[in-house]
Scaffold this motif. Structure first.
Motif, PDB file in Angstrom:
ATOM      1  N   TYR A  61       0.920  -0.715   0.194  1.00 56.97           N
ATOM      2  CA  TYR A  61       0.084  -0.258   0.105  1.00 56.97           C
ATOM      3  C   TYR A  61       0.994   1.094   0.223  1.00 56.97           C
ATOM      4  CZ  TYR A  61      -3.800  -3.075   1.447  1.00 56.97           C
ATOM      5  OH  TYR A  61      -4.603  -4.437   1.250  1.00 56.97           O
ATOM      6  N   MET A  62       0.533   1.866  -0.027  1.00 60.07           N
ATOM      7  CA  MET A  62       1.671   3.548  -0.704  1.00 60.07           C
ATOM      8  C   MET A  62       0.815   4.680  -0.028  1.00 60.07           C
ATOM      9  SD  MET A  62       3.260   2.274  -3.247  1.00 60.07           S
ATOM     10  CE  MET A  62       4.223   3.782  -3.090  1.00 60.07           C
ATOM     11  N   GLU A  80       5.391  10.188  -7.951  1.00 56.27           N
ATOM     12  CA  GLU A  80       5.679   8.920  -8.489  1.00 56.27           C
ATOM     13  C   GLU A  80       6.871   8.524  -8.917  1.00 56.27           C
ATOM     14  OE1 GLU A  80       2.952   8.057 -11.506  1.00 56.27           O
ATOM     15  OE2 GLU A  80       1.738   9.068 -10.554  1.00 56.27           O
ATOM     16  N   GLU A  81       8.200   9.528  -8.430  1.00 56.25           N
ATOM     17  CA  GLU A  81       9.137   8.844  -8.570  1.00 56.25           C
ATOM     18  C   GLU A  81       9.279   7.769  -7.042  1.00 56.25           C
ATOM     19  OE1 GLU A  81      11.877  11.779  -6.949  1.00 56.25           O
ATOM     20  OE2 GLU A  81      12.072  12.915  -9.190  1.00 56.25           O
ATOM     21  N   ASP A  82       8.316   8.191  -6.615  1.00 60.65           N
ATOM     22  CA  ASP A  82       8.608   6.598  -5.645  1.00 60.65           C
ATOM     23  C   ASP A  82       7.750   4.838  -5.696  1.00 60.65           C
ATOM     24  OD1 ASP A  82       9.415   8.437  -3.262  1.00 60.65           O
ATOM     25  OD2 ASP A  82       6.980   8.936  -2.488  1.00 60.65           O
ATOM     26  N   ARG A  83       6.980   5.391  -6.457  1.00 61.78           N
ATOM     27  CA  ARG A  83       6.269   4.730  -6.895  1.00 61.78           C
ATOM     28  C   ARG A  83       7.565   4.044  -8.832  1.00 61.78           C
ATOM     29  NH1 ARG A  83       1.711   7.814  -7.237  1.00 61.78           N
ATOM     30  NH2 ARG A  83       0.399   7.930  -5.290  1.00 61.78           N
ATOM     31  N   ALA A  84       8.140   5.001  -8.976  1.00 57.72           N
ATOM     32  CA  ALA A  84       9.055   4.320 -10.435  1.00 57.72           C
ATOM     33  C   ALA A  84      10.093   3.487  -9.891  1.00 57.72           C
ATOM     34  CB  ALA A  84       9.476   5.312 -11.184  1.00 57.72           C
ATOM     35  N   GLN A  85      10.463   3.739  -8.844  1.00 61.65           N
ATOM     36  CA  GLN A  85      11.683   3.146  -7.381  1.00 61.65           C
ATOM     37  C   GLN A  85      11.400   2.242  -6.924  1.00 61.65           C
ATOM     38  OE1 GLN A  85      13.302   5.748  -4.957  1.00 61.65           O
ATOM     39  NE2 GLN A  85      14.268   3.838  -4.604  1.00 61.65           N
ATOM     40  N   LEU A  86      10.442   1.470  -6.901  1.00 64.69           N
ATOM     41  CA  LEU A  86       9.494   0.622  -6.441  1.00 64.69           C
ATOM     42  C   LEU A  86       9.191  -0.741  -7.268  1.00 64.69           C
ATOM     43  CD1 LEU A  86       8.193  -1.160  -3.894  1.00 64.69           C
ATOM     44  CD2 LEU A  86       5.784  -0.279  -4.799  1.00 64.69           C
ATOM     45  N   ARG A 149       9.115  -8.865   1.323  1.00 61.20           N
ATOM     46  CA  ARG A 149       8.758  -8.124   2.343  1.00 61.20           C
ATOM     47  C   ARG A 149       9.632  -7.165   2.768  1.00 61.20           C
ATOM     48  NH1 ARG A 149       4.602  -8.565   5.498  1.00 61.20           N
ATOM     49  NH2 ARG A 149       4.283  -6.785   7.042  1.00 61.20           N
ATOM     50  N   ALA A 150      11.073  -7.914   3.212  1.00 61.89           N
ATOM     51  CA  ALA A 150      11.940  -6.726   3.934  1.00 61.89           C
ATOM     52  C   ALA A 150      12.786  -6.117   3.063  1.00 61.89           C
ATOM     53  CB  ALA A 150      12.897  -8.057   4.134  1.00 61.89           C
ATOM     54  N   ALA A 151      12.399  -6.199   1.140  1.00 57.94           N
ATOM     55  CA  ALA A 151      12.720  -5.573   0.216  1.00 57.94           C
ATOM     56  C   ALA A 151      11.771  -3.877   0.469  1.00 57.94           C
ATOM     57  CB  ALA A 151      12.901  -6.021  -1.060  1.00 57.94           C
ATOM     58  N   VAL A 152      11.349  -4.396   0.586  1.00 60.19           N
ATOM     59  CA  VAL A 152      10.144  -2.759   0.049  1.00 60.19           C
ATOM     60  C   VAL A 152       9.786  -2.179   0.838  1.00 60.19           C
ATOM     61  CG1 VAL A 152       9.549  -4.352  -2.198  1.00 60.19           C
ATOM     62  CG2 VAL A 152       8.134  -4.201  -0.706  1.00 60.19           C
ATOM     63  N   ASP A 153       9.422  -2.805   2.336  1.00 57.42           N
ATOM     64  CA  ASP A 153       9.278  -2.795   3.413  1.00 57.42           C
ATOM     65  C   ASP A 153       9.877  -1.313   3.686  1.00 57.42           C
ATOM     66  OD1 ASP A 153       7.418  -2.045   5.472  1.00 57.42           O
ATOM     67  OD2 ASP A 153       7.881  -3.452   6.890  1.00 57.42           O
ATOM     68  N   GLY A 154       9.701  -0.147   4.186  1.00 56.54           N
ATOM     69  CA  GLY A 154       9.759   1.079   4.373  1.00 56.54           C
ATOM     70  C   GLY A 154      10.780   1.735   3.674  1.00 56.54           C
ATOM     71  N   ALA A 155      10.222   1.597   2.398  1.00 58.45           N
ATOM     72  CA  ALA A 155      10.800   2.410   1.061  1.00 58.45           C
ATOM     73  C   ALA A 155      10.231   3.127   1.439  1.00 58.45           C
ATOM     74  CB  ALA A 155      10.553   1.566  -0.658  1.00 58.45           C
ATOM     75  N   PRO A 156      10.737   4.274  -0.334  1.00 57.28           N
ATOM     76  CA  PRO A 156       9.976   5.592   0.143  1.00 57.28           C
ATOM     77  C   PRO A 156       8.561   5.900  -0.421  1.00 57.28           C
ATOM     78  CG  PRO A 156      11.963   5.999  -0.784  1.00 57.28           C
ATOM     79  CD  PRO A 156      11.595   4.576  -0.342  1.00 57.28           C
ATOM     80  N   GLY A 157       7.048   6.145   0.238  1.00 58.86           N
ATOM     81  CA  GLY A 157       6.407   5.832  -0.235  1.00 58.86           C
ATOM     82  C   GLY A 157       5.731   4.690  -0.226  1.00 58.86           C
ATOM     83  N   VAL A 158       5.845   4.200   0.553  1.00 58.75           N
ATOM     84  CA  VAL A 158       4.895   2.718   1.234  1.00 58.75           C
ATOM     85  C   VAL A 158       4.752   3.046   2.214  1.00 58.75           C
ATOM     86  CG1 VAL A 158       5.859   0.828   1.807  1.00 58.75           C
ATOM     87  CG2 VAL A 158       6.314   1.415  -0.542  1.00 58.75           C
TER      88      VAL A 158
END
Length: 303
Positions: A61-62, A80-86, A149-158
């Motif tokens: 969830y963003m 959009e940058e956060d989504r592109a990075q994800l 989960r560990a790779a995306v949890d805490g990423a910008p925009g997440v």
């Protein structure tokens, strides 16, 4: 070898110890029914795990402007940058099979379709925008949930990462507990059945010790002397297995069917699985009784 003589001796043995034979059959039937129920639950759990492992997704969830988590309050709504990075992160992971992006409107519509038919009140209470836009990720192997989960949890925009498998794990743990409880009780019952069988065969051998002695004197082989007793055990095990088969079929079409209806799982055990459990239970019953009889006879037929 005279088959008629062996069969008549077998019938005499069963008739002389009728009450003990009935006790053996009853104990074997109950223990095999519990054992079969445990196998059925085990197969049902395995089928459901395989079914859901192929469908469970990891949902990312963003952040929105009203997300309460610390990450979102500090950095604000996902850009959009956060989504592109994800997306770049997900595309670079071999553990990710595929993923799709749902806007807030699409996520709300999907929620209505999933929940609306079973919980109209909950579906009516949700408003468009309550569910943030998100990514639904399917993995190549369900065991890689923690890695992704560990790779995306805490990423910008997440905002948060939801793992559907963790929700279902409690349910599967409950079924696993029922399965092991049934198998443990079945093993105790099988041990009791083995003791009963041994006592029954021992009484039968003692009551026919005169006939056994005569057979020894005329040169009968060990196998010829033991065969009627072995058939007694095998027949008791076979009848117990037949009775247990009825309980196993009843378990399949009552308990498991209700579980499937309660949780609306489109996973049902087929006829092949049911026949497999019945076959294993009956073979186990016959082998248990025959082997126990054989071991008992080795000691008590030394005339």
């Amino acid at each position: 070898m005279r088959a008629q003589f062996v069969l008549s001796e077998t019938w005499i043995g069963l008739r002389r110890n009728l009450t003990m034979t009935i006790a053996v059959i009853t104990t074997v039937a109950i223990s095999l029914a519990l054992f079969g129920a445990g196998l059925l639950v085990n197969q049902q759990v395995s089928e459901m795990r395989n079914y859901w492992d192929q469908r469970i997704t990891l949902t990312i969830y963003m952040c929105t402007d009203i997300s309460p988590t610390e990450t979102c309050t500090e950095n604000g709504e996902a850009t959009e940058e956060d989504r592109a990075q994800l997306v770049e992160t997900l595309e670079g992971m071999n553990e990710v099979k595929e993923f799709e992006y749902l806007t807030a409107a699409e996520a709300w519509q999907d929620f209505q379709e999933r929940i609306g038919s079973s919980n109209e009140a909950l579906a009516g209470a949700a408003q468009e925008g309550d569910i943030p836009d998100n990514y639904r990720v399917q993995l190549t192997d369900p065991n890689h949930y923690d890695t992704v989960r560990a790779a995306v949890d805490g990423a910008p925009g997440v905002d948060t990462v939801s793992d559907d498998q963790r929700v279902l794990e409690q349910f599967f743990s409950l079924l696993d507990g029922l399965k092991w409880a049934a198998l443990v009780v079945a093993l105790v019952q099988l041990a009791a059945a083995a003791l009963l069988i041994g006592n029954t065969i021992r009484l039968s051998a003692y009551s026919r010790r005169r006939e056994t002695g005569i057979m020894r004197l005329v040169g009968a082989s060990n196998f010829y002397i033991q065969l009627p007793f072995l058939l007694e055990g095998a027949i008791a095990g076979f009848i117990g297995g037949l009775i247990a088969s009825g309980f196993i079929v009843a378990t399949r079409f009552t308990l498991l069917t209700r579980i499937e209806d309660w949780f609306q799982f489109d996973v049902a055990l087929g006829t092949g699985s049911l026949l497999y459990v019945i076959g294993v239970s009956m073979i186990l019953g016959v082998l248990l009784c025959t082997i126990t009889s054989f071991l008992t006879l080795r000691r008590y037929l030394k005339v």
